[in-house]
Design a protein around this motif. Sequence first.
Motif, PDB file in Angstrom:
ATOM      1  N   TYR A 161       0.777  -1.232   0.000  1.00  0.00           N
ATOM      2  CA  TYR A 161       0.000   0.000   0.000  1.00  0.00           C
ATOM      3  C   TYR A 161       0.817   1.296   0.000  1.00  0.00           C
ATOM      4  O   TYR A 161       0.272   2.363  -0.293  1.00  0.00           O
ATOM      5  N   TYR A 196       2.044   3.076   6.703  1.00  0.00           N
ATOM      6  CA  TYR A 196       2.798   2.112   5.888  1.00  0.00           C
ATOM      7  C   TYR A 196       4.168   2.651   5.506  1.00  0.00           C
ATOM      8  O   TYR A 196       4.853   2.056   4.686  1.00  0.00           O
ATOM      9  N   LYS A 198      -1.341   2.570  16.146  1.00  0.00           N
ATOM     10  CA  LYS A 198      -2.755   2.180  16.244  1.00  0.00           C
ATOM     11  C   LYS A 198      -3.213   2.144  17.701  1.00  0.00           C
ATOM     12  O   LYS A 198      -4.351   2.488  18.014  1.00  0.00           O
ATOM     13  N   THR A 217     -14.613   5.595   3.761  1.00  0.00           N
ATOM     14  CA  THR A 217     -15.382   4.430   4.210  1.00  0.00           C
ATOM     15  C   THR A 217     -16.736   4.861   4.776  1.00  0.00           C
ATOM     16  O   THR A 217     -17.767   4.284   4.438  1.00  0.00           O
ATOM     17  N   ARG A 256      -1.883  -7.935   0.340  1.00  0.00           N
ATOM     18  CA  ARG A 256      -0.583  -8.023   0.998  1.00  0.00           C
ATOM     19  C   ARG A 256       0.457  -8.477  -0.024  1.00  0.00           C
ATOM     20  O   ARG A 256       0.141  -9.267  -0.915  1.00  0.00           O
ATOM     21  N   HIS A 272      -3.906  -5.865  11.015  1.00  0.00           N
ATOM     22  CA  HIS A 272      -4.261  -4.612  10.326  1.00  0.00           C
ATOM     23  C   HIS A 272      -5.735  -4.251  10.476  1.00  0.00           C
ATOM     24  O   HIS A 272      -6.253  -3.391   9.767  1.00  0.00           O
ATOM     25  N   CYS A 328      -9.268  -2.782  11.436  1.00  0.00           N
ATOM     26  CA  CYS A 328      -9.655  -1.372  11.583  1.00  0.00           C
ATOM     27  C   CYS A 328      -9.709  -0.980  13.059  1.00  0.00           C
ATOM     28  O   CYS A 328     -10.218  -1.734  13.884  1.00  0.00           O
TER      29      CYS A 328
HETATM   30  C1  HEM Z   1      -8.097  -0.605   8.667  1.00  0.00           C
HETATM   31  C2  HEM Z   1     -12.654  -0.826   6.984  1.00  0.00           C
HETATM   32  C3  HEM Z   1     -13.673   3.364   9.245  1.00  0.00           C
HETATM   33  C4  HEM Z   1      -9.032   3.804  10.512  1.00  0.00           C
HETATM   34  C5  HEM Z   1      -9.239  -1.016   8.014  1.00  0.00           C
HETATM   35  C6  HEM Z   1      -9.365  -2.245   7.258  1.00  0.00           C
HETATM   36  C7  HEM Z   1     -10.634  -2.302   6.786  1.00  0.00           C
HETATM   37  C8  HEM Z   1     -11.324  -1.109   7.243  1.00  0.00           C
HETATM   38  C9  HEM Z   1     -11.229  -3.409   5.926  1.00  0.00           C
HETATM   39  C10 HEM Z   1      -8.265  -3.286   7.052  1.00  0.00           C
HETATM   40  C11 HEM Z   1      -7.386  -2.974   5.863  1.00  0.00           C
HETATM   41  C12 HEM Z   1      -6.356  -4.048   5.603  1.00  0.00           C
HETATM   42  O1  HEM Z   1      -6.291  -5.043   6.315  1.00  0.00           O
HETATM   43  O2  HEM Z   1      -5.574  -3.890   4.653  1.00  0.00           O
HETATM   44  C13 HEM Z   1     -13.324   0.278   7.493  1.00  0.00           C
HETATM   45  C14 HEM Z   1     -14.759   0.512   7.351  1.00  0.00           C
HETATM   46  C15 HEM Z   1     -15.039   1.690   7.985  1.00  0.00           C
HETATM   47  C16 HEM Z   1     -13.792   2.188   8.530  1.00  0.00           C
HETATM   48  C17 HEM Z   1     -15.721  -0.421   6.645  1.00  0.00           C
HETATM   49  C18 HEM Z   1     -16.345   2.436   8.173  1.00  0.00           C
HETATM   50  C19 HEM Z   1     -17.515   2.013   7.831  1.00  0.00           C
HETATM   51  C20 HEM Z   1     -12.513   3.836   9.781  1.00  0.00           C
HETATM   52  C21 HEM Z   1     -12.416   5.048  10.567  1.00  0.00           C
HETATM   53  C22 HEM Z   1     -11.102   5.172  10.910  1.00  0.00           C
HETATM   54  C23 HEM Z   1     -10.384   4.035  10.351  1.00  0.00           C
HETATM   55  C24 HEM Z   1     -13.589   5.952  10.913  1.00  0.00           C
HETATM   56  C25 HEM Z   1     -10.454   6.240  11.728  1.00  0.00           C
HETATM   57  C26 HEM Z   1     -11.034   6.866  12.700  1.00  0.00           C
HETATM   58  C27 HEM Z   1      -8.391   2.638  10.140  1.00  0.00           C
HETATM   59  C28 HEM Z   1      -7.015   2.339  10.475  1.00  0.00           C
HETATM   60  C29 HEM Z   1      -6.747   1.051   9.958  1.00  0.00           C
HETATM   61  C30 HEM Z   1      -7.977   0.609   9.314  1.00  0.00           C
HETATM   62  C31 HEM Z   1      -6.030   3.244  11.221  1.00  0.00           C
HETATM   63  C32 HEM Z   1      -5.476   0.250  10.138  1.00  0.00           C
HETATM   64  C33 HEM Z   1      -4.666   0.007   8.924  1.00  0.00           C
HETATM   65  C34 HEM Z   1      -3.626  -1.052   9.161  1.00  0.00           C
HETATM   66  O3  HEM Z   1      -3.382  -1.494  10.276  1.00  0.00           O
HETATM   67  O4  HEM Z   1      -2.994  -1.446   8.163  1.00  0.00           O
HETATM   68  N1  HEM Z   1     -10.445  -0.336   7.982  1.00  0.00           N
HETATM   69  N2  HEM Z   1     -12.783   1.311   8.203  1.00  0.00           N
HETATM   70  N3  HEM Z   1     -11.268   3.249   9.681  1.00  0.00           N
HETATM   71  N4  HEM Z   1      -8.940   1.575   9.453  1.00  0.00           N
HETATM   72 FE1  HEM Z   1     -10.864   1.412   8.905  1.00  0.00          FE
END
Ligand code: HEM
Length: 477
Positions: free
Chosen positions: A81, A95, A106, A271, A338, A419, A421
């Motif tokens: 990514y 990343y 996180k 999202t 990945r 990873h 969320c």
């Molecule tokens: C990671 C979905 C809202 C912050 C992720 C991942 C998914 C996801 C699928 C995993 C990505 C991966 O494994 O490659 C969603 C959905 C949301 C949402 C469906 C709302 C409906 C948010 C919000 C925030 C956020 C509101 C911040 C306040 C993050 C962060 C990660 C993450 C920091 C971590 C990335 C990582 O560790 O690689 N999200 N997200 N997300 N999301 Fe969300």
Amino acid sequence: QQIVFKDKGKPPVVFHFFPFFGSTVVYGMDPYAFFASNQEKYGDVFTFILLGKKMTVCLGPNGNDFVLNGKLAEVSAEEAYTHLTTPVFGEGVVYDCPNHRLMEQKKFMKFGLTTETFKSYVPLIVEQVEDYIKKSKYFKGPTGSVPLMNIIPEVTIFTASRSLQGKEVRDALDGSFAALYHDLDLGFNPMNFMFPWFPFPGNKRRDAAQRKMARFYMDLIDKRRKDPNAASKEKDMLWNLMDRSYKDGKEISDREVAHMMIALLMAGQHTSMATTTWLLLHLAEKPEVVAELWAEQQAICGQDPRPLAYEDLAKMPLLNNVIREVLRMHPPIHSIIRKVKSPMHVKSQNYVIPAGYHVLAAPGASAMDEKYFKNANEFDPHRWDEVEEEDAGEKFDFGYGLVSKGTASPYLPFGAGRHRCIGEQFANVQLGSIIATFVRTFTFSLPGDGKVPGPDYTSMITLPTQPAAINWKKRNP
Ligand code: HEM
């Protein structure tokens, strides 16, 4: 059809005519249709060519588990990514740092997402939505129609900024910050993802916007440090991230804090915006669900309902289940990717995926599979009624026994594993407050043929096809 394994031991490769382009166009147009037709031919695990890259798709709950539970030595999210995210978020975070740093970042972000903060956020979010409805040209008069894609991006960014990002960010969105956000957002698209080396005309604007936005947050940190008793001292994310140090003693610089704030803004905005839009479309499709949501709200908050509070959200199972159901049908992220660092063995098929390949999980595919969800194409929030409250956070029964919400689940809109969320609870608070406010204010219907528009996969996330309009009627004109 007999499948011929060209490279013994490796997963079968999807048939294609042109070596470098491979299946890029078919995948890009409709990833789920592409996955389904190849699953029929090749099984749950197969490789396709995406602009020269070998992408191995791993479908079903086992595929989700295989990719999302991959060991650090086997898979890397940052290598998949970083070329997209680093120019947008900035350096040193997410990343653009070793995985152990991301894990700590996180953790720090999570500290800022507590019940206490959520309690303060709900009234702020509701206020933003009410104010938006009052001022918007699309909501004049007793009835009307609104193209959702023209308003929901603003509703989500205003609500997230007023709560999580802080008052100063919300105020700045009425000024120059909005243009900065727009320019930065230009960089968050599939073309930049696929051709990171190409000097797109928008790249210069993206980079300038990134620098200016980071400067905005750094100046804000400075201001808050000098005046800690200022009115801005609400419990927002910036206060939470400021002045933190990593376990090894390294301080997080103000620039890194700024970049984390940008990452949170971008991760949450797309999202939540997509999910809110799909939510309103499905509610317009099913006025009977809106009637139930309204009754649920009145039962908790009174006939002439008092202002919504955080505690109320937890007492509204249907409100939570419409969100769950929409995320089942329309998870914003269709492909979780990945890069493979060391050969990975798919035991069930005895395949080996070599280093240098990418693996791809698509939990959205299993979430729409009849095997796990009956009448998967039907928007039915009541399918979640049977999920017991104490299981809701941890386990689901999909009709074949309780499945943990861990990596081997068919339903993973927020991902799983390292990873996963961190924004799920915030998203639920934000979406719940927005939808509850819309339900208090309007009833809805769909114009035209009464059908929810189909998905459009041309941006980084799964959006409804434009204009995604709904009709509204005010409850108290
Ligand atoms: C990671 C979905 C809202 C912050 C992720 C991942 C998914 C996801 C699928 C995993 C990505 C991966 O494994 O490659 C969603 C959905 C949301 C949402 C469906 C709302 C409906 C948010 C919000 C925030 C956020 C509101 C911040 C306040 C993050 C962060 C990660 C993450 C920091 C971590 C990335 C990582 O560790 O690689 N999200 N997200 N997300 N999301 Fe969300």
